[in-house]
Write an enzyme that holds these catalytic residues in place. Structure first.
Site, PDB file in Angstrom:
ATOM      1  N   TYR A  76      10.142  19.124  28.887  1.00 28.69           N
ATOM      2  CA  TYR A  76      10.527  17.980  28.041  1.00 28.69           C
ATOM      3  C   TYR A  76       9.907  16.697  28.581  1.00 28.69           C
ATOM      4  O   TYR A  76       9.386  15.875  27.823  1.00 28.69           O
ATOM      5  CB  TYR A  76      12.057  17.885  28.001  1.00 28.69           C
ATOM      6  CG  TYR A  76      12.621  16.829  27.080  1.00 28.69           C
ATOM      7  CD1 TYR A  76      12.945  17.125  25.752  1.00 28.69           C
ATOM      8  CD2 TYR A  76      12.875  15.533  27.535  1.00 28.69           C
ATOM      9  CE1 TYR A  76      13.496  16.164  24.917  1.00 28.69           C
ATOM     10  CE2 TYR A  76      13.428  14.572  26.705  1.00 28.69           C
ATOM     11  CZ  TYR A  76      13.747  14.884  25.394  1.00 28.69           C
ATOM     12  OH  TYR A  76      14.297  13.931  24.573  1.00 28.69           O
ATOM     13  N   LYS A 133       7.341  14.421  26.484  1.00 28.79           N
ATOM     14  CA  LYS A 133       7.722  13.051  26.099  1.00 28.79           C
ATOM     15  C   LYS A 133       6.823  12.003  26.752  1.00 28.79           C
ATOM     16  O   LYS A 133       6.605  10.937  26.185  1.00 28.79           O
ATOM     17  CB  LYS A 133       9.195  12.808  26.426  1.00 28.79           C
ATOM     18  CG  LYS A 133      10.161  13.564  25.501  1.00 28.79           C
ATOM     19  CD  LYS A 133      10.084  13.056  24.050  1.00 28.79           C
ATOM     20  CE  LYS A 133      11.157  13.689  23.172  1.00 28.79           C
ATOM     21  NZ  LYS A 133      11.148  13.163  21.793  1.00 28.79           N
TER      22      LYS A 133
END
Ligand code: NAD
Length: 263
Positions: free
Chosen positions: A167, A171
């Protein structure tokens, strides 16, 4: 002296007649964002994987008197992306604002424990899907002469301790995409910005392993998160960045986290 705002009578955040695509609009930040745009007169395309959730949001948006259409499908698939853009153009005659918001959380796993499947899915949904949609939407955003793109990044775009490795990497990539778009298209009428939400009350779930092996296992992690925020605090920031009030803001990453990133 600053030039006057283009819509002084109605205010800089007025979106009357403008077509807005919001991904992940079936839930959480995306739903709040779809509603926030609708309250300002926008025509809204609700895109989501979950058909019931998308229909529910579309009904709420329609209940505000706004033009609304929903597209259901997995945005990591090119065919779905193409359907989103074609539906916006067919329904609204163009596309003024793209909000790349849909995303999923990882298992909070450290690099050593991330499986190939988790890595590929996280990168696909959180980074490749917004790339695909942006690429498909660009000709229409350029055609308006004042297009705006807003990404929902994350606290995990700013630091290594807010999520698992997959993640966090995805991101951080979203910020790279934001800045590349901002620079490349700034002279062609498109602004691109991102919000970086801190903990926000939505339906997002840590995938698979609630304990994780990554940063959440670090002492003090939760103490720094702060109080989770309502989804509309993110929506208001997204609407602002897309609005004429932010007409000189391009390539910015706005933390909307109550100060978590200041810790
Ligand atoms: P949410 O789960 O409530 O909403 C996400 C929506 O995206 C869901 O309706 C889901 O069906 C949809 N979606 C997921 N994958 C999809 C796909 N492949 N194709 C189409 N739709 C898909 O979560 P949320 O918290 O509102 O998340 C929105 C964004 O905010 C995400 O990008 C997330 O990473 C980011 N974010 C959330 C938080 C938080 O604390 N909630 C913090 C930082 C960043």
């Amino acid at each position: 002296m600053n030039s006057p705002l283009p819509h002084p009578a109605t205010g800089p955040q007025d979106f009357a007649g403008r077509a807005v695509v919001v991904t992940g609009a079936g839930s959480g930040i995306g739903r709040a964002t779809a509603l926030a745009f609708a309250r300002r007169g926008a025509r809204v395309l609700v895109a989501d994987l979950n058909a019931d959730a998308a229909a529910e949001t579309a009904a709420l948006v329609g209940g505000l008197g706004a033009d609304v259409v929903a597209v259901v499908g997995d945005l990591s698939e090119q065919a779905v992306v193409d359907r989103v853009v074609a539906t916006a153009v067919d329904s609204f005659g163009g596309l003024d604002v793209l909000v790349n918001n849909a995303g999923i959380m990882d298992s909070m796993a450290a690099v050593a424990d991330v499986t190939d499947a988790e890595w590929e899915r996280l990168l696909r949904v959180n980074l490749t899907a917004p790339f695909l949609l942006t690429r498909a939407a660009l000709p229409h955003l350029l055609a308006t002469g004042r297009g705006a793109i807003v990404f929902t990044a994350s606290e995990a775009s700013l630091r290594g301790s807010a999520a698992g490795a997959a993640y966090t990497a995805a991101k951080h990539g979203v910020i790279g995409l934001t800045k590349s778009l901002a620079v490349t298209y700034r002279d062609r009428g498109i602004r691109t910005n991102a919000v970086a939400p801190g903990g926000t009350i939505t339906n997002i779930q840590v995938q698979a392993d609630p304990e994780g092996t990554g940063p959440r296992a670090l002492a003090g992690y939760m103490g720094n998160v702060g109080r989770p925020a309502e989804a509309d605090t993110q929506a208001e920031a997204i609407v602002f960045l897309a609005s004429d009030a932010a007409r000189n803001i391009n390539g910015a990453v706005l933390p909307v986290d109550g100060g978590w990133s200041a810790v």
